[in-house]
Write a protein that holds these residues in place. Structure first.
Motif, PDB file in Angstrom:
ATOM      1  N   TRP B 202      13.334  47.001 -20.223  1.00 14.43           N
ATOM      2  CA  TRP B 202      14.311  48.185 -19.700  1.00 14.43           C
ATOM      3  C   TRP B 202      15.788  47.606 -19.778  1.00 14.43           C
ATOM      4  O   TRP B 202      16.119  46.593 -19.684  1.00 14.43           O
ATOM      5  N   PHE B 282       6.108  48.700 -17.906  1.00  6.57           N
ATOM      6  CA  PHE B 282       7.242  47.465 -17.585  1.00  6.57           C
ATOM      7  C   PHE B 282       6.876  46.477 -18.826  1.00  6.57           C
ATOM      8  O   PHE B 282       5.646  45.834 -18.578  1.00  6.57           O
ATOM      9  N   TRP B 302       4.406  55.882 -14.835  1.00  5.47           N
ATOM     10  CA  TRP B 302       5.636  55.073 -14.952  1.00  5.47           C
ATOM     11  C   TRP B 302       6.807  56.202 -14.494  1.00  5.47           C
ATOM     12  O   TRP B 302       7.439  55.972 -13.788  1.00  5.47           O
TER      13      TRP B 302
END
Lengths: 153, 358, 371
Positions: B202, B282, B302
């Motif tokens: 991210w 993730f 998510w």
């Protein structure tokens, strides 16, 4: 800190008509209403008095006359003095104290509406607690009657 | 993998087999509209309940616990109450604007829903200028507040609306610049492309400190933009009774209330998309095994997880901070956040050009 | 009730804050003149909860009138009663038994803490932080429980009689007060963490509503409001009554003169009250809790004045007696009335948000102002 005798002798010297009251907890003097502004100024400004704190201002209705009561103290010397001034019931006028002690602005407005005492030179003498448009009768006077809201025991 | 992506394509295929192209388009739009409105309603109810539970938890009390199991139907009961209440219009109010303002607030909040990717391949409108669209439409929300404040013919409302105008216009800048940092890094305005750019991590992890700064500024700015405490000056109840919606009652008030919560959801969804990878699980670089495991969690989970985390953060602010004063609020923006954002975007641009991010 | 208020000739906005307004904690009515967000003038209109307690007391006996005064400053109801009881005792020249004095002081200080707890929560709520209110009430609840056990009531206790207290303390009293002290000590840091240290809170409070020492004296401010400006005015120190010359405590003074100074005075005062309670709680002497007085009290002809420190400042009770069973005239010099008169002076030139902060730190209780 000043003792009682000194206070009384000083004030009777300044104000010829002043009379001391006996048997009170604090030094109490009764003065003619006209001499109040001058005395007030001196009490606040003289170095050994410095009465800078007006902790109570009220009025008593004795039916025949009204009595203004000023409780003064000094935050420096801690002495307490009570000044009284008798006013005629039908035309009660006394000079304001609000130029010296600003707390008097509110307290005098309260006395004005509750007892009908008029304070000359007061900056803003309006009704404070009573509703707008209230006329005439002063609720804290002894002759005030309100048959609807007052309950007598 | 179990995901929502199949549903949309299956629906499209099924409709295409039966109707002509124009009809398919119309039906799909209708369905999308119904979906948005019902999602909206449910979201509002859930968020109101969540807020009450979160505040109760922080304030050592129980919160709603009487209607339905664990008080879960409390928001339904409240909505019902608001629905049957009289919607009053004060004398001297500008009737048209007064009644239009809550609807406007609602419509703007709904429009913002369009480009958000709720899950993998599950998006109402995959527009190539998604981020720009969101910035543009969200700045319209101030108009509904100004309308409500002006049309109410109430001095508190007017003061609240003016405060709100100054506040939203100012904080729009910082929010825009914070969003821009991610656009610079991703090289796209498309929401999907931004999410895909975070496949190997991210942005908040990949982008070094500048992105973290941008994230913090973004959160502060959107809290201000949605008029949430500690920036709730437009409706500061201890100062302006209720600010711009002082005169509103019944369902008109409820629409404002709902719009506020939906706005909170949307800004958090945008924050989650830009900084926390949206529906992207993730992932860490090229640890394939780890990434594969993470992929087992559905993308919608998510997305909603990240969004609700940010919503919780914003609620947390609300229940722990006192309110700012109007001049402090504007000082914070113009003297601190805006210069920091400007320097920050330069740094990010340098990082993007030199390829320093991971 | 009042004339229709609009804009003034020079474009200033006149708005009514109150009598029903979330920030005024009661029916206070402020007419404020605004220039944009800046306050030009604050004009309080009082009387929405004026019950003329002074007039009422003129027809009540010396035993009865004490309990009406609970309804003046309801948050320190017990201290109001104390002031009246002291004034009647002064007239009767009754010696109050030592046990009663100890109980009175304990109750006074517990009331003071309860009042400051409520103020702390309500003030934080004025500034937009809701959570402290509930945290303050958690501790206040304990005090109310202690009061309930001993006095039978939680807010307006009516526990005083001329010559002592109405009943002896509950057997659990000492134990519960001690456990309260422990609880309070353990939670007090939380207050500082949650509110005092908060940067937004400090920005909202510091430099806001400045009141110089001279103005504080001139406006007749007392209590934490004046002590925040560095004026030493704690009646417990300058004219000690009951036990206050025997216990060790500091008069809390701050010199800032702004809202933050007033805030700190109240916060530190809570701690000081706990110190007083700690000194007194273990030493309650055995004996009578009430002096023997006649069934019908008659004060001698004369005037009696007592000054007492309530949670909000100096309460003066002035009784003028004609020798009968009822007072001829009674005057309550309430702290809130004088403190409120300084609001206009403090608020001019500041923002609406500041006005709320100032009103919060003045700790206004409207029935106390109106009486």
């Amino acid at each position: 800190m000043m003792d009682r005798e000194h206070m009384i002798s000083c004030i009777t010297e300044w104000v010829p008509g002043a009379k001391a009251e006996e048997g009170t907890e604090w030094t109490t003097l009764s003065i003619p209403g006209e001499s109040w502004p001058e005395l007030a100024q001196r009490l606040r400004d003289e170095a050994d008095w410095q009465m800078d704190f007006l902790f109570c201002l009220t009025c008593i209705d004795w039916k025949t006359h009204l009595t203004m009561v000023y409780h003064l103290t000094s935050t420096r010397h801690r002495h307490i003095l009570v000044i009284k001034a008798d006013l005629p019931a039908d035309d009660a006028v006394i000079h304001t104290a609000s130029h010296l002690w600003k707390t008097a602005i509110f307290h005098e407005r309260e006395v004005f509406e509750m007892f009908g005492v008029r304070f000359s030179k007061h900056p803003d003498l309006r009704l404070l607690i009573l509703p707008d448009g209230w006329e005439g009768r002063n609720p804290m006077k002894k002759d005030f009657e309100d048959p609807v809201n007052m309950i007598r025991m | 993998m179990f995901s929502l992506s199949g549903i949309t394509t299956a629906l499209h295929d099924w409709l295409s087999g039966r109707f002509s192209e124009a009809w398919v388009m119309l039906i799909e739009m209708l369905l999308a509209g119904i979906a948005v409105i019902s999602f909206f309603a449910i979201l509002g109810l859930v968020l109101v309940l969540m807020e009450r539970k979160v505040s109760a938890w922080m304030q050592i009390r129980l919160g709603p616990n009487r209607v339905g199991p664990k008080g879960m139907l409390q928001s339904f009961a409240d909505t019902l109450k608001l629905l049957v209440k009289e919607g009053m219009t004060p004398n001297g109010a500008d009737k048209l604007l007064f009644n239009m303002a809550p609807v406007m607030a609602m419509v703007i909040a709904m429009l913002l829903m369009a480009p958000i990717a709720f899950a993998k391949d599950f998006q109402l409108w995959d527009i190539n200028i998604g981020v720009l669209y969101i910035s543009a439409v969200s700045s319209l929300s101030v108009i509904s507040i100004l309308m409500a404040g002006w049309a109410s013919n109430n001095k508190y409302s007017l003061l609240g609306a003016m405060r709100s105008g100054a506040q939203i216009v100012s904080y729009e800048l910082s929010a825009g610049l914070a969003i821009l940092t991610i656009v610079v890094l991703s090289g796209s305005l498309n929401m999907n492309d931004i999410v895909m750019a975070q496949e190997n991590g991210w942005w908040i992890f990949k982008g070094h400190i500048p992105v973290i700064i941008a994230f913090v500024i973004f959160i502060i700015a959107v809290t201000a933009e949605t008029n949430r405490a500690p920036f709730d000056l437009a409706e500061a109840e201890s100062e302006l009774t209720a600010g711009f919606h002082t005169e509103y009652s019944g369902m008109k008030f409820a629409l404002f209330f709902l719009a506020e919560y939906v706005n909170v959801f949307i800004v958090c969804a945008i924050g989650a998309t830009l900084f926390l990878g949206g529906w992207m699980p993730f992932h860490i670089g090229n640890w394939d095994g780890f990434n594969r495991v993470m992929d087992f969690i559905p993308s919608s989970i998510w997305f909603l997880g990240k969004t609700f985390l940010l919503i919780f953060l914003i609620m947390w602010f609300r229940w722990s901070f006192p309110r700012l004063r109007i001049d402090q609020l504007l000082n914070l923006e113009w003297k601190y956040l805006l210069p920091i954002s400007m320097v920050n975007i330069l740094l990010v641009a340098a990082i993007a050009i030199l390829g320093w991010h991971f | 009730m009042h004339e229709v208020l609009g804009t003034t000739t020079d474009g200033d906005l006149v708005i009514n804050v109150g009598p029903q307004h979330p920030a005024t904690h009661g029916v206070l009515h402020l007419v404020i003149t605004l220039h944009g967000e800046t306050i030009r003038k604050v004009d309080p209109h009082l009387g929405y909860i004026h019950r003329s307690i002074e007039k009422m007391c003129e027809s009540l006996t010396y035993r009865q009138f004490i309990y009406v005064t609970s309804r003046m400053d309801y948050l320190s109801a017990h201290i109001n009663n104390h002031a009246c009881a002291l004034c009647v005792e002064k007239g009767l020249q009754v010696e109050v038994p030592a046990r009663a004095q100890y109980i009175r002081v304990l109750m006074d200080e517990l009331t003071r803490i309860a009042s400051h707890e409520l103020w702390w929560g309500a003030m934080a709520m004025d500034l937009g932080a809701f959570t402290p209110f509930f945290h303050a009430f958690r501790e206040r609840e304990n005090i109310n429980d202690i009061m309930e056990e001993t006095c039978g009531a939680r807010l307006t206790m009516n526990y005083m009689v001329p010559g002592g207290v109405m009943a002896d303390i509950h057997p659990n009293f000492q134990k519960r007060v001690k456990s309260f002290i422990q609880l309070f000590r353990s939670k007090f840091d939380e207050y500082n963490e949650m509110v005092t240290g908060n940067i937004i809170f400090q920005n909202r409070m510091k430099g806001v509503g400045y009141l110089s020492a001279e103005d504080a004296i001139s406006y007749g401010c007392t209590g934490p409001t004046a002590r925040g400006s560095g004026v030493s005015c704690d009646v417990r120190k300058i004219m000690p009554y009951e036990l206050y010359n025997q216990v060790q405590f500091d008069e809390i003074l701050e010199t800032g003169g702004d809202s933050f100074a007033r805030y700190m005075v109240r916060l530190r005062e809570m701690n000081e009250s706990i110190n007083i309670i700690e000194q007194v709680i273990d030493n309650i002497p055995e004996g009578d809790y009430q002096a023997k007085t006649k069934a019908v009290l008659k004060l001698p002809k004369g005037e009696f004045y007592t000054r007492v420190e309530t949670a909000r400042g100096e309460l003066g009770v002035y009784i003028v007696s004609e020798g009968g069973t009822t007072p001829y005239r009674i005057k309550f010099r309430s702290p809130g009335f004088s403190n409120l008169s300084a609001l206009d002076h403090m608020a001019r030139g500041s923002k609406i948000g500041d006005l709320v902060a100032m009103m919060g730190t003045l700790d206004l209780v409207i029935p106390d102002i109106d009486r």
